[in-house]
Each structure stands twice: as structure tokens, then as C-alpha cells.
Design a protein around this motif. Structure first.
Motif, PDB file in Angstrom:
ATOM      1  N   LEU A 109       0.829  -1.207   0.000  1.00  0.00           N
ATOM      2  CA  LEU A 109       0.000   0.000   0.000  1.00  0.00           C
ATOM      3  C   LEU A 109       0.865   1.259   0.000  1.00  0.00           C
ATOM      4  O   LEU A 109       0.547   2.248  -0.678  1.00  0.00           O
ATOM      5  N   VAL A 110       1.962   1.233   0.779  1.00  0.00           N
ATOM      6  CA  VAL A 110       2.890   2.369   0.783  1.00  0.00           C
ATOM      7  C   VAL A 110       3.489   2.581  -0.601  1.00  0.00           C
ATOM      8  O   VAL A 110       3.543   3.706  -1.124  1.00  0.00           O
ATOM      9  N   ILE A 111       3.927   1.488  -1.224  1.00  0.00           N
ATOM     10  CA  ILE A 111       4.560   1.563  -2.541  1.00  0.00           C
ATOM     11  C   ILE A 111       3.549   2.017  -3.605  1.00  0.00           C
ATOM     12  O   ILE A 111       3.874   2.816  -4.494  1.00  0.00           O
ATOM     13  N   ALA A 112       2.306   1.522  -3.505  1.00  0.00           N
ATOM     14  CA  ALA A 112       1.262   1.918  -4.459  1.00  0.00           C
ATOM     15  C   ALA A 112       0.990   3.416  -4.410  1.00  0.00           C
ATOM     16  O   ALA A 112       0.552   4.009  -5.398  1.00  0.00           O
ATOM     17  N   GLN A 113       1.263   4.036  -3.261  1.00  0.00           N
ATOM     18  CA  GLN A 113       1.042   5.478  -3.118  1.00  0.00           C
ATOM     19  C   GLN A 113       2.309   6.283  -3.420  1.00  0.00           C
ATOM     20  O   GLN A 113       2.359   7.485  -3.178  1.00  0.00           O
ATOM     21  N   GLY A 114       3.324   5.605  -3.925  1.00  0.00           N
ATOM     22  CA  GLY A 114       4.535   6.308  -4.327  1.00  0.00           C
ATOM     23  C   GLY A 114       5.625   6.342  -3.283  1.00  0.00           C
ATOM     24  O   GLY A 114       6.672   6.944  -3.485  1.00  0.00           O
ATOM     25  N   GLY A 115       5.394   5.681  -2.145  1.00  0.00           N
ATOM     26  CA  GLY A 115       6.404   5.617  -1.104  1.00  0.00           C
ATOM     27  C   GLY A 115       7.334   4.433  -1.270  1.00  0.00           C
ATOM     28  O   GLY A 115       7.226   3.660  -2.235  1.00  0.00           O
ATOM     29  N   GLN A 116       8.258   4.299  -0.336  1.00  0.00           N
ATOM     30  CA  GLN A 116       9.204   3.185  -0.316  1.00  0.00           C
ATOM     31  C   GLN A 116       9.184   2.571   1.084  1.00  0.00           C
ATOM     32  O   GLN A 116       8.802   3.240   2.047  1.00  0.00           O
ATOM     33  N   PHE A 117       9.621   1.325   1.199  1.00  0.00           N
ATOM     34  CA  PHE A 117       9.411   0.613   2.473  1.00  0.00           C
ATOM     35  C   PHE A 117      10.578  -0.321   2.790  1.00  0.00           C
ATOM     36  O   PHE A 117      11.062  -1.052   1.920  1.00  0.00           O
ATOM     37  N   LEU A 118      11.005  -0.269   4.045  1.00  0.00           N
ATOM     38  CA  LEU A 118      11.926  -1.255   4.609  1.00  0.00           C
ATOM     39  C   LEU A 118      11.335  -1.760   5.916  1.00  0.00           C
ATOM     40  O   LEU A 118      10.845  -0.964   6.723  1.00  0.00           O
ATOM     41  N   ASP A 119      11.351  -3.079   6.135  1.00  0.00           N
ATOM     42  CA  ASP A 119      11.076  -3.572   7.491  1.00  0.00           C
ATOM     43  C   ASP A 119      12.436  -3.756   8.164  1.00  0.00           C
ATOM     44  O   ASP A 119      13.337  -4.378   7.615  1.00  0.00           O
ATOM     45  N   SER A 120      12.578  -3.154   9.348  1.00  0.00           N
ATOM     46  CA  SER A 120      13.882  -3.096  10.011  1.00  0.00           C
ATOM     47  C   SER A 120      13.751  -3.362  11.507  1.00  0.00           C
ATOM     48  O   SER A 120      14.108  -2.511  12.333  1.00  0.00           O
ATOM     49  N   PRO A 121      13.223  -4.527  11.876  1.00  0.00           N
ATOM     50  CA  PRO A 121      13.086  -4.825  13.310  1.00  0.00           C
ATOM     51  C   PRO A 121      14.447  -4.909  13.981  1.00  0.00           C
ATOM     52  O   PRO A 121      15.472  -5.113  13.330  1.00  0.00           O
ATOM     53  N   MET A 122      14.419  -4.756  15.304  1.00  0.00           N
ATOM     54  CA  MET A 122      15.666  -4.671  16.061  1.00  0.00           C
ATOM     55  C   MET A 122      15.741  -5.778  17.098  1.00  0.00           C
ATOM     56  O   MET A 122      14.733  -6.317  17.535  1.00  0.00           O
ATOM     57  N   THR A 123      16.957  -6.114  17.471  1.00  0.00           N
ATOM     58  CA  THR A 123      17.189  -6.960  18.629  1.00  0.00           C
ATOM     59  C   THR A 123      18.060  -6.185  19.616  1.00  0.00           C
ATOM     60  O   THR A 123      18.551  -5.108  19.315  1.00  0.00           O
ATOM     61  N   ARG A 124      18.249  -6.743  20.785  1.00  0.00           N
ATOM     62  CA  ARG A 124      18.868  -6.138  21.957  1.00  0.00           C
ATOM     63  C   ARG A 124      17.814  -5.402  22.791  1.00  0.00           C
ATOM     64  O   ARG A 124      16.617  -5.604  22.589  1.00  0.00           O
ATOM     65  N   THR A 125      18.239  -4.583  23.725  1.00  0.00           N
ATOM     66  CA  THR A 125      17.367  -4.077  24.781  1.00  0.00           C
ATOM     67  C   THR A 125      17.371  -2.537  24.820  1.00  0.00           C
ATOM     68  O   THR A 125      18.152  -1.900  24.100  1.00  0.00           O
ATOM     69  N   PRO A 126      16.527  -1.927  25.680  1.00  0.00           N
ATOM     70  CA  PRO A 126      16.552  -0.465  25.806  1.00  0.00           C
ATOM     71  C   PRO A 126      17.924   0.097  26.158  1.00  0.00           C
ATOM     72  O   PRO A 126      18.240   1.235  25.780  1.00  0.00           O
ATOM     73  N   LYS A 127      18.723  -0.674  26.870  1.00  0.00           N
ATOM     74  CA  LYS A 127      20.077  -0.216  27.219  1.00  0.00           C
ATOM     75  C   LYS A 127      20.888   0.043  25.948  1.00  0.00           C
ATOM     76  O   LYS A 127      21.506   1.101  25.789  1.00  0.00           O
ATOM     77  N   GLU A 128      20.888  -0.924  25.027  1.00  0.00           N
ATOM     78  CA  GLU A 128      21.635  -0.747  23.776  1.00  0.00           C
ATOM     79  C   GLU A 128      20.977   0.304  22.881  1.00  0.00           C
ATOM     80  O   GLU A 128      21.661   0.996  22.120  1.00  0.00           O
ATOM     81  N   ALA A 129      19.647   0.433  22.965  1.00  0.00           N
ATOM     82  CA  ALA A 129      18.974   1.491  22.198  1.00  0.00           C
ATOM     83  C   ALA A 129      19.484   2.856  22.636  1.00  0.00           C
ATOM     84  O   ALA A 129      19.780   3.724  21.808  1.00  0.00           O
ATOM     85  N   ALA A 130      19.601   3.058  23.957  1.00  0.00           N
ATOM     86  CA  ALA A 130      20.099   4.336  24.471  1.00  0.00           C
ATOM     87  C   ALA A 130      21.551   4.571  24.075  1.00  0.00           C
ATOM     88  O   ALA A 130      21.972   5.715  23.872  1.00  0.00           O
ATOM     89  N   GLU A 131      22.319   3.489  23.937  1.00  0.00           N
ATOM     90  CA  GLU A 131      23.737   3.590  23.587  1.00  0.00           C
ATOM     91  C   GLU A 131      23.966   3.683  22.073  1.00  0.00           C
ATOM     92  O   GLU A 131      25.103   3.844  21.623  1.00  0.00           O
ATOM     93  N   GLY A 132      22.899   3.534  21.279  1.00  0.00           N
ATOM     94  CA  GLY A 132      23.045   3.529  19.824  1.00  0.00           C
ATOM     95  C   GLY A 132      23.664   2.251  19.298  1.00  0.00           C
ATOM     96  O   GLY A 132      24.322   2.253  18.249  1.00  0.00           O
ATOM     97  N   ARG A 133      23.406   1.125  19.986  1.00  0.00           N
ATOM     98  CA  ARG A 133      24.072  -0.139  19.657  1.00  0.00           C
ATOM     99  C   ARG A 133      23.081  -1.265  19.382  1.00  0.00           C
ATOM    100  O   ARG A 133      23.307  -2.414  19.734  1.00  0.00           O
ATOM    101  N   LEU A 134      21.963  -0.942  18.739  1.00  0.00           N
ATOM    102  CA  LEU A 134      20.993  -1.967  18.398  1.00  0.00           C
ATOM    103  C   LEU A 134      21.494  -2.841  17.251  1.00  0.00           C
ATOM    104  O   LEU A 134      22.412  -2.474  16.515  1.00  0.00           O
ATOM    105  N   ASN A 135      20.882  -4.003  17.104  1.00  0.00           N
ATOM    106  CA  ASN A 135      21.040  -4.827  15.913  1.00  0.00           C
ATOM    107  C   ASN A 135      19.795  -4.632  15.051  1.00  0.00           C
ATOM    108  O   ASN A 135      18.674  -4.663  15.567  1.00  0.00           O
ATOM    109  N   LEU A 136      19.971  -4.453  13.757  1.00  0.00           N
ATOM    110  CA  LEU A 136      18.843  -4.284  12.846  1.00  0.00           C
ATOM    111  C   LEU A 136      18.844  -5.375  11.790  1.00  0.00           C
ATOM    112  O   LEU A 136      19.891  -5.719  11.233  1.00  0.00           O
TER     113      LEU A 136
END
Length: 293
Positions: A109-136
Motif C-alpha cells: 500500500l505504501v509503494i502503491a502510493q509512491g512511497g518506499q518501504f523497509l522492514d527493520s526490526p531490532m534486537t537487543r534491549t533499551p540499554k543498547e537502544a540508548a547507547e546507539g548499539r541496536l542490531n537491525l
């Protein structure tokens, strides 16, 4: 300068947002009751707006970091959702955990409206999120992935391109099944050890020097030895959601899921008998109190 809009400033999203700002990105966040306090982000230069539609209308890139599939669909497809304000060429990056079949649907639906899409889920915890050290784990067009890598690198340490749209969410569910499944198994073993009178420190020491060693044991260790939940700040309800999504994916692909059903049932019972917002390490205590005949 690329203008980034972000929806979902929870425990993980707040860390992502703060690191985007630290790297000089232009950021607008969606006001929402479920957000963590925005004061520090606003003081660092973030702006805010009231609807996903308004956010989309001023964003080159939109990052989603919401709870799960119902929330992703609501913010994208709702009455004042992102699709109502999406500009041609805007990139939607979904960092949530979601059912892959839904991911493919909303991406189309995003692409049909002219947008682009990536699914980019993360692993690790809020601690690494705050440190900028997530896995994507990123699914989508390879060229688009490379274009977005500098933005993703603002808040992630390890970034893996997993394949086409939907593959990121499939890999995330596989990862969380193994991760949370191992934690659940260890919690049940630790509960059995308690009831059997096995010393908690001995239990951890023996496992850590053998085949039981790993991240799951490290995260449960504070709970097993000291009754502290600090090792894994992840709620029972979120764990159940992720295992339910994995179970749905396994069902959709007609894959074996006997062990997955047992883990999901354990978490389902824990949420029913205890507080769904309790943290996963508390499963040790809950299981130790339960009596099975």
C-alpha cells in the motif's frame, strides 16, 4: 537535510530518537500517551506533531517503533494515518515487531502510493537502544537499504540486510523465538531447581561452564541469584506477543511448532495468572510457586 519523522517513543524508540538527534538528524516525533517523556528530545532540537498524517506530510523518512501489527496498521492506514499524508518518494522504515504477512500488505500500500518501504526490526534491549548499539534486521530493496544505511547507523551497531520486504520481520520472529524460548526454558529449570533445593549460585555456575551458557542465562542470572529483574527489561505481554506472531508465521508456512506451542502456552498462563506487564525474569518466581500435578 533529510527530515525524519518518528512514531513510537517508548523504551526502545526513545533511545533511537536520542541517537538520531546526537548525529545531527532533523527529527519530528508523534505526540502519544504511550511515549516516554519527550522533554530531553525536545530540548535537543526535536519537534512534535499530533497526527501521523501531519508527521508524514513533513517527512522524507518515517521510522515506526510501535508495539506490533495492530499498531503498525493503525498508524499507517488509520483515518489520520501516514498514508493520508505520505509524499511521493518518502521512505517508511518499520522497526516494530510484526506479522510478516501484514508487513507485505502494508508495504504494498505504501509503494502503491509512491512511497518506499523497509522492514527493520531490532534486537537487543533499551540499554543498547540508548547507547546507539541496536542490531537491525532489514528487509527490502538492496539499493534502498544502502541509501538508508547512514540513518540506521545512527542508532545501530550491527545492520544485516536479510532479503526482500518481510524477511526482516521473519528473521526477527525466528530470533525472538530462540531467544525468549531459551529464557522460558531456563526460567522453568530455575523454578524446578528452587523447588528441588538446588542452590541458585551453584545452578548458574554449573550451567555457565557447560552447555547452558549463553545470553539467556546472563539475562536471567540477576533474577535467579538475587531476585532482580535488571537483566531483561522486557514484559511478559511483549514476549507472548512475539511468540504468538512466531506461531502465526509457523502456521502460515506449515512448519513444525510443537515446542513453540509449549512456550507460548507457558507465557499465556503467566500473563493470565500474573501481571502481563511484569518483566520476563519474574517468570522464575511465578513458575516456582505453581504446582503441577
Amino acid at each position: 537535510m533529510t527530515t525524519i519523522g518518528m512514531i513510537g517513543i517508548g523504551m526502545m524508540g526513545h533511545g533511537i530518537a536520542s541517537n538520531l538527534l546526537k548525529h545531527g538528524q532533523s527529527l519530528t516525533v508523534l505526540e502519544h500517551p504511550g511515549n516516554q517523556p519527550l522533554d530531553a528530545l525536545l530540548a535537543a532540537g526535536a519537534r512534535s506533531c499530533n497526527t501521523p498524517q501531519a508527521l508524514a506530510a513533513q517527512s522524507d523518512v518515517i521510522i515506526l517503533c510501535v508495539t506490533g501489527t495492530p499498531q503498525v496498521e493503525a498508524v499507517l492506514l488509520g483515518e489520520d494515518g501516514v498514508l493520508k499524508g505520505l509524499r511521493p518518494g518518502t521512505i517508511v522504515i518499520d522497526c516494530s515487531t510484526a506479522v510478516p504477512a501484514s508487513t507485505e500488505k502494508v508495504a504494498a500500500l505504501v509503494i502503491a502510493q509512491g512511497g518506499q518501504f523497509l522492514d527493520s526490526p531490532m534486537t537487543r534491549t533499551p540499554k543498547e537502544a540508548a547507547e546507539g548499539r541496536l542490531n537491525l534486521l532489514v528487509g527490502g530493496d538492496a539499493d534502498l537499504f544502502e541509501r538508508c544505511r547512514p540513518i540506521l547507523a545512527c542508532f545501530a551497531e550491527n545492520i544485516v540486510h536479510t532479503g526482500p520486504i518481510g524477511s526482516g520481520h521473519r528473521m526477527k520472529l525466528l530470533h525472538n523465538y530462540v531467544s525468549l524460548g531459551t529464557v522460558t526454558l531456563l526460567a522453568e529449570a530455575a523454578a524446578c531447581a528452587q523447588r528441588a533445593g538446588v542452590d541458585a549460585h551453584t545452578f548458574v555456575e554449573v550451567l555457565s561452564k557447560g552447555g547452558g551458557w549463553g545470553a539467556a542465562l546472563d539475562r536471567l542470572k540477576p533474577m535467579i541469584t538475587a531476585g532482580e529483574t535488571s537483566g531483561l527489561r522486557f514484559s511478559m505481554s511483549n514476549a507472548l506477543k512475539d511468540l504468538s506472531y512466531y506461531h502465526q508465521m509457523a502456521t502460515d508456512t506449515q512448519a513444525e511448532r510443537t515446542v513453540a506451542e509449549a512456550i507460548k502456552n507457558t507465557l499465556q498462563t503467566a500473563c493470565h495468572e500474573g501481571d502481563p506487564q511484569a518483566l520476563v525474569p519474574e517468570l522464575v518466581t511465578l513458575l516456582a510457586k505453581r504446582q503441577n500435578h
